[in-house]
Every structure is written in C-alpha cells, then in structure tokens.
Design an enzyme around this catalytic site. Sequence first.
Site: not given
Length: 256
Positions: A9, A213, A168, A98
């Site tokens: 991404n 991460s 996530e 996000e």
Amino acid sequence: MKKILIAGNWKMNTNVESSTEFCLNVLEITKNMDLKFTVLICPPFVNLGNCISILKDSNVTVGAQNCWYEEKGAFTGEISVDMLKSVGCTYCIVGHSERRTIFGESDEIINKKAKALLKSGLKPIICIGETLEERNSGNTYKVLFHQLDNSFVGFSEEDWKNVVIAYEPVWAIGTGVTATPEQAQEAHHNIRKYVAEKYGDIASQSLILYGGSMNEKNALELLNLDDVNGGLIGGASLKVDSFVSIINSAEQILNS
Ligand code: 13P
C-alpha cells in the site's frame, strides 16, 4: 498449500517517475520467478496507468487504495469501480484506518464500496483494526467484531471467496512497532473463528493479511504464523529491496 498475498500500500507516495522506476526494477527482479502466490502493489490513482502498463504481463498485479461505490455522476474528485476496472485493477483496499479516521469513512460506506467492487469482479481488501487505547482498555475484539459485523454484511458465499481481510492494528501502522507473533496469531485466529461462526465454512479459505510495520526483518516470522495469509505493507513496500525481500520470505515459506 498455504494461501499468501503480499500487498504493498503506497499510500500518498510516489509520482509517475518514481513509480515507473519501481515497477521496472521489480519487473526485472521477478520476471523469472515462479511465484506460488499473488504479489500486489497499490499505487496512488494517478500512477495506476503507468504501473499497469509496465506490469501487465508480469508476476505482479496492481490495485487501488480506494474507490467510490456509485457507478457514475456528480461525485467530484471520486473514482468509480468501473474506472478502476477499465484501467486494469484487480484489487482495491477499502476501509483503511487512515480513511476511517482522517476521512470519516463509516462501516456502512466501506460495506457499500466492497459490494460495488465485488459486483464488478474486483477483490476488496477490507481493513479492520483497533487503536492502542481500545487494546489497552480490553476492547480489541469488541472493535474488531463490530467492524466485521458492519463492514462485511450482505456478502454471498461466492463473494466471500473474493474478500480479503486485512488486520491492521492502528498502533502498529507507521510506528515501527509491530504486533508480536503471539498478538498477531491470536487476533488472526479470533477473526477467522468469528467469521466461521457468523458466515460459515468459507472462513477456512479466507485470506487474512497482517498490516502494521511489516518489513524485511519481521516478515518471515509473521508470514509463517498459522492464520496469517500475507501482509499489507506500507513503508517497506516503497523500497524495491525491502519489498522483494518480503516476497522472498513468502516464497521461502511456501517452498519449505
Ligand atoms: P506500515 O507498513 O508503513 O506500518 O503501514 C501499514 C499499512 O497501513 C498498510 O496498509
């Protein structure tokens, strides 16, 4: 054999020049590989065309980071599923944290986007994840199951075959703090179990990606976990070396 998807991404990074350079390099490195899994990159909208034209006959497929669910019309600034399909996208990320937090996307909107993608034959990668505060207050599964209840409603059995779940944890995104293998396996296992209880046997086939991460140092361990079917990778997918190293980790697992 374990099913794996390695997805990059790129978020709001790269331009035509740098994305072209990335794709040419990755094409060169992967062209003779006999990959047993899907490799995906999700560049910004304006770079989809150049990336797809470079990678069209390659081992690497290209997807988008977002879409709008209406077919066409007065939605200034939005991109429809049909536009993504016509440029050659195969997957689309929806409901990234996000987008949920910065752009206020609700589970209802995410669900509509996923359904529009499925209707057109694209595969939605639907993201779920808890914040640190939610984890620390013992609400991880309350949040994850709520997102699963509301972002994943109304899918047929056929749809479920094409839905990808991305776990996530928000506290791991872009922070350099990765979920420990125990935390990741526990969350993935519980997500799969919940999907099985709610939606049936199809859960055993569901792809559940880990994101947050993931990099060339921790990928092997994370990808090797029983209920982890790949990664949704941000920062480390922007560098050819680290992205290829993660691809190699997946290859190593499938060859072992
Ligand atoms: P990082 O890999 O940069 O933490 O980003 C993860 C992510 O948000 C992928 O969608």
